[in-house]
Scaffold this motif. Structure first.
Motif, PDB file in Angstrom:
ATOM      1  N   LYS A  55      -0.399 -33.099 -34.992  1.00 12.55           N
ATOM      2  CA  LYS A  55       0.772 -33.824 -34.520  1.00 12.55           C
ATOM      3  C   LYS A  55       1.885 -33.894 -35.545  1.00 12.55           C
ATOM      4  O   LYS A  55       3.034 -34.148 -35.201  1.00 12.55           O
ATOM      5  CB  LYS A  55       0.362 -35.245 -34.095  1.00 12.55           C
ATOM      6  N   HIS A  93      -7.231 -30.985 -37.169  1.00 11.62           N
ATOM      7  CA  HIS A  93      -6.285 -31.458 -36.162  1.00 11.62           C
ATOM      8  C   HIS A  93      -5.209 -32.319 -36.800  1.00 11.62           C
ATOM      9  O   HIS A  93      -4.447 -32.969 -36.087  1.00 11.62           O
ATOM     10  CB  HIS A  93      -7.010 -32.290 -35.093  1.00 11.62           C
ATOM     11  N   TYR A 118      -5.325 -26.911 -35.055  1.00  8.76           N
ATOM     12  CA  TYR A 118      -5.223 -27.071 -33.607  1.00  8.76           C
ATOM     13  C   TYR A 118      -4.555 -28.398 -33.256  1.00  8.76           C
ATOM     14  O   TYR A 118      -5.055 -29.469 -33.591  1.00  8.76           O
ATOM     15  CB  TYR A 118      -6.611 -26.992 -32.973  1.00  8.76           C
ATOM     16  N   THR A 119      -3.405 -28.299 -32.607  1.00  7.53           N
ATOM     17  CA  THR A 119      -2.634 -29.448 -32.099  1.00  7.53           C
ATOM     18  C   THR A 119      -2.458 -30.526 -33.155  1.00  7.53           C
ATOM     19  O   THR A 119      -2.663 -31.719 -32.895  1.00  7.53           O
ATOM     20  CB  THR A 119      -3.300 -30.041 -30.843  1.00  7.53           C
ATOM     21  N   ASP A 134      -0.241 -24.717 -31.425  1.00  7.75           N
ATOM     22  CA  ASP A 134       0.564 -25.898 -31.083  1.00  7.75           C
ATOM     23  C   ASP A 134       0.652 -26.866 -32.250  1.00  7.75           C
ATOM     24  O   ASP A 134       0.473 -28.082 -32.096  1.00  7.75           O
ATOM     25  CB  ASP A 134      -0.021 -26.600 -29.849  1.00  7.75           C
ATOM     26  N   SER A 135       0.938 -26.333 -33.435  1.00  9.94           N
ATOM     27  CA  SER A 135       1.053 -27.168 -34.639  1.00  9.94           C
ATOM     28  C   SER A 135       2.243 -26.696 -35.466  1.00  9.94           C
ATOM     29  O   SER A 135       2.094 -26.074 -36.526  1.00  9.94           O
ATOM     30  CB  SER A 135      -0.222 -27.092 -35.480  1.00  9.94           C
ATOM     31  N   LYS A 164       8.541 -32.420 -30.182  1.00  8.70           N
ATOM     32  CA  LYS A 164       7.930 -32.632 -31.496  1.00  8.70           C
ATOM     33  C   LYS A 164       8.970 -32.664 -32.605  1.00  8.70           C
ATOM     34  O   LYS A 164       8.654 -32.971 -33.740  1.00  8.70           O
ATOM     35  CB  LYS A 164       6.892 -31.553 -31.787  1.00  8.70           C
TER      36      LYS A 164
END
Length: 829
Positions: free
Chosen positions: A143, A103, A140-141, A175-176, A219
């Motif tokens: 940031k 993550h 996964y996700t 989503d990365s 983002k």
């Protein structure tokens, strides 16, 4: 313990020995060695672990055989590699050989996993509800940008399985934005299985895959991520699947923000054998045949380069598909990627391996292949059919997707010649007879036409096995492409494997040189030239012939000769020989009315290593190497006639016979397409020598020997089976040499004499001939002229002792180049 000690005897002795400091020192040494051994074992285990990186099929870090009634998804530990998983029952979710997730902006790896799913009994099909994957790496996700996922070197074995997706190695980035996924060097084997789909999404079987989904809102990222999916392979055998690809790449962008998506998907391979609806006992609704077969499949909806080249698709046997693409590319975006950022065509190859009867069918279109290769059965009849298309076949850069939305433009910066479609090869299976010239093969046909583009090829080549080269003429019609067999011949590169026989012939001929220059001469000449002087009429003495022209005959005389040299021959290529020859024998002399007769018998042998190299016009250069040796024997004779006023005439000759062995090896034989070619051969040899000369004085203690000779050597026939099962038939090969020269010998003192000489040699033949499938191979030949310069020293105590020692050095120029050093010994009893 004290009681035992007080009893004395063995216990007291043992106690004192244990207390002894020397024992403690020895114990310390033993313990140190034990500890060292344990450390070395640990290092060895680590080394073995590293070795698993290069041989993933032996990776057994975790052996997991899943059993029981638990039918939920099987996920190994996070960040797992080197798993070996076996499953033989139904699973209600997904099955993974290795699994890892992150993550954060970090690296996650799932490499070198092996998973086996299925049952060898076709009647007991295994159902996996979702997918079977050699490994899966997930971001996964995350940031922050910079996360990397690798799913490489995984192995997937699936037998009698029904599922919805199969991947050798896969990466999912969710989503990365700004992340990179690698799925490389994965291999999938799918046998007797089905890969079906539902109404929501297409399902795939692929060697390697990367799928990226990104929501870039808030983002601040400029990249949706990158995918690198190279060097993957999928074997699809007697199976059915909706879509197949060597590399599968799919991007989804959820927000409207423009992002960049870069893709590398090259050097991937799809091998489809006896597959399609005809291979299955049941079909799924709407699935008459597999939808898309592609070397690489790329679906994206943003900017960014796409490099998808040198991918291959192989369709073999009884196979039927809907579309075949070298690269399937569908850009679902209003801003298409510029042509300069796309490579979807270069080096992509379609291999068609046809069954004995019938062709291979693509019910729609074929596109984006630069090379087309065909393999027909040798039993195929005249007019045999190859690739059949229900719509069109594009012999140029053409449609990139089944939607037919656009044609990929050609980048003008590439030379046109490098962008043309070519028929790479037209092979025939090697299990039958060579067809007659004029036989027709229909390479491809398309109901709605063949789109030729810049295609202008009129000739093509192929093979029938690696040894037979086929020549074809090509004829293009609006809807068909034909090939017509023009001829079949032994492949020109076989000249180098055949030249190994030249190495054997050259070695045996060098043995002749040793016999006649360094062996028979010391045996017969020294017997013939025993002590004499002017009163005996010996050449050099200036005397008159008399009954005492020769000394008292001696018998026997033993002799030994050995030589070592390095030689290079130009035989239509290059042949370099490093050789050792030796001979051992005895001779006796007899007085006859007209002079002296000498007879000898000898054993001989030699060994050589050789390197060969040939350049064949239009083909890659080829290099080989090997060893050859011989062992045999023979008889020799010499007649020295009574000397006259000006000198003495002599005749000599010999016969030889024995056996030769030879081995050859090369890994650069182009028709093998990467494999090694080797063989071992053995055959008989025989030969004869006839010569004459005249010895005459050239001053005080100086003699000139002028001579001429003829040598004949032949190697017998031999049939050999190479390591690949193909035959080479070696014909009888011969060497016929004429030699003329002169040798000047002078006495340096009481026991030493020196000699210097020159001779010229002409080889009339020297060809090594062979054939394969009754086609003659271009011979390698030693024919040509060689000149030799000789320097030598001979020792014989007081000029008349029973023992002689000679050394000589020869250098060669012309057809044969190099040098040789020799030593000979003889002793008369």
């Amino acid at each position: 313990m004290k009681e035992l000690i007080n009893t004395g005897g063995i216990w007291t002795t043992l106690y004192r020995f244990i207390k002894d400091s020397r024992f403690l020192m020895i114990l310390d040494i033993i313990m140190s060695l034990v500890i060292l051994g344990v450390v070395l074992l640990c290092f060895a285990a680590l080394a073995m672990a590293e070795d698993l990186v290069f041989d993933p099929d032996t990776a057994t870090y975790h052996e997991l055989t899943v059993s029981g009634t638990d039918k939920k998804a099987f996920y190994p530990d996070n960040d797992s590699s080197y798993n070996n998983v076996t499953i033989g029952f139904d699973i209600e979710a997904a099955v993974l050989g290795g699994y890892g997730i992150t993550h954060a902006a970090e690296l996650v790896e799932t490499n070198y996993n092996t998973i086996r799913v299925g049952n060898v009994d076709p009647a007991k099909r295994i159902d996996v509800l979702l997918s079977v994957q050699g490994a899966q790496a997930v971001i996964y996700t995350a940031k922050e940008a910079g996360a990397v996922a690798r799913s490489n070197y995984n192995r997937l074995y699936v037998t009698n399985v029904s599922t919805k997706a199969l991947y050798g190695g896969s990466v999912f980035i969710i989503d990365s934005p700004g992340s990179i996924g690698y799925s490389e060097y994965n291999v999938s084997y799918i046998v007797n299985s089905t890969v079906h789909y539902n109404d929501i999404q297409l399902q795939w079987a692929a060697g390697g895959s990367v799928e990226i989904t990104a929501d870039s809102v808030n983002k601040g990222q400029t990249s949706n991520g990158s995918a690198v999916v190279n060097h993957n392979t999928i074997y699809f055998i007697n199976s059915w699947g909706k879509n197949l690809a060597g590399a599968f790449v799919r991007f989804f962008r959820r927000a409207s923000q423009d992002l960049r998506q870069d893709v590398e998907a090259s050097y991937n391979h799809v091998i489809v054998i006896d597959s399609g609806p005809q291979s299955m006992s049941h079909a799924y609704p709407g699935n008459d045949e597999p939808e898309i077969i592609a070397g690489a499949f790329v679906l994206k909806n943003s900017l960014g380069y796409v490099q998808a080249h040198h991918n291959s698709v192989t369709l073999q046997g009884d196979t039927k598909v809907r579309y075949a693409f070298g690269t399937y590319f569908d850009q679902q975006s209003s801003d298409p990627t510029p042509a300069s950022d796309m490579e979807l065509f270069l080096g992509n190859t379609l291999n068609i391996v046809l069954p004995k009867e019938g062709g291979i069918e693509v019910t729609q279109s074929v596109s984006n292949f630069q090379f087309y290769n065909f393999t027909f059965s040798s039993a195929a009849e005249n007019g045999a059919a190859g690739l059949k298309a229900g719509d069109r076949i594009f012999l140029s850069e053409g449609y990139t997707c089944a939607c037919f939305s656009e044609i990929a433009p050609m980048d003008a910066s590439f030379p046109v010649e490098s962008r043309k479609t070519r028929i790479g090869y037209i092979d025939l299976s090697p299990d039958g007879d060579i067809p007659p010239d004029g036989q027709v093969y229909e390479l491809m046909s398309a109901e709605n036409g063949i789109i030729p583009g810049d295609f202008d090829q009129s000739e093509a080549e192929g093979q029938m096995g690696p040894f037979i080269l086929l020549k074809f003429d090509l004829k293009l019609a609006p809807d068909k492409l034909f090939s017509i067999l023009r001829g079949a011949l032994a492949h020109p590169q076989l000249k180098d494997p055949v030249s190994g026989g030249n190495g054997s012939l050259a070695l045996v001929v060098q043995g002749s040189d040793l016999i006649f220059d360094e062996f028979l001469e010391p045996v017969t000449n020294f017997l013939a030239f025993e002590d004499g002087g002017p009163e005996d009429g010996r050449p050099g003495g200036g005397g008159k012939a008399s009954a005492n022209a020769f000394p008292e005959p001696k018998c026997p005389r033993a002799a030994f000769a050995v030589s070592y040299g390095e030689s290079s021959y130009e035989n239509g290529g290059d042949l370099d020989l490093e050789s050792l020859n030796a001979a051992l024998g005895v001779a006796c002399e007899r007085r006859v009315s007209f002079g002296l007769a000498t007879f000898g018998v000898f054993a001989e042998g030699g060994r050589a290593s050789y390197d060969s190299a040939h350049k064949v016009s239009g083909y890659d250069g080829i290099e080989g190497d090997g060893e050859t040796g011989y062992f045999g024997g023979g008889l020799g004779a010499r007649l020295d006639f009574n000397p006259g006023r000006f000198g003495r005439f002599y005749l000599q000759g010999a016969g030889r016979f024995g056996r030769v062995d030879l081995d050859y090896r090369t890994d650069k034989f182009s028709p093998m397409r990467g494999n090694t070619l080797s063989y071992d051969a053995g055959y008989a040899y025989r030969g004869a020598y006839f010569g004459s000369g005249f010895l005459f004085p050239a001053g005080k203690n100086v003699t000139v020997d002028s001579y001429m000779s003829y040598m004949w050597t032949t190697l017998g026939k031999s049939g050999v089976t190479t390591n690949i099962g193909e035959r080479l038939e070696f014909e009888q090969s011969s060497s016929r040499i004429a030699r003329a020269g002169a040798r000047l010998t002078g006495t340096l003192g009481g026991s030493l004499s020196a000699r210097v000489g020159f001779n010229a040699v002409y080889e009339f033949d020297g060809e090594t001939r062979a054939s394969t499938r009754k086609r003659n191979i271009a011979p390698a030949s030693l024919k040509g002229t060689t000149g030799a310069l000789e320097l030598g020293l001979d020792y014989r105590k007081n000029g008349s002792g029973p023992f002689t020692l000679g050394v000589s050095f020869q250098t060669f120029a012309g057809k044969r180049k190099g040098a040789r050093g020799s030593v000979n010994l003889s002793y008369s009893f």
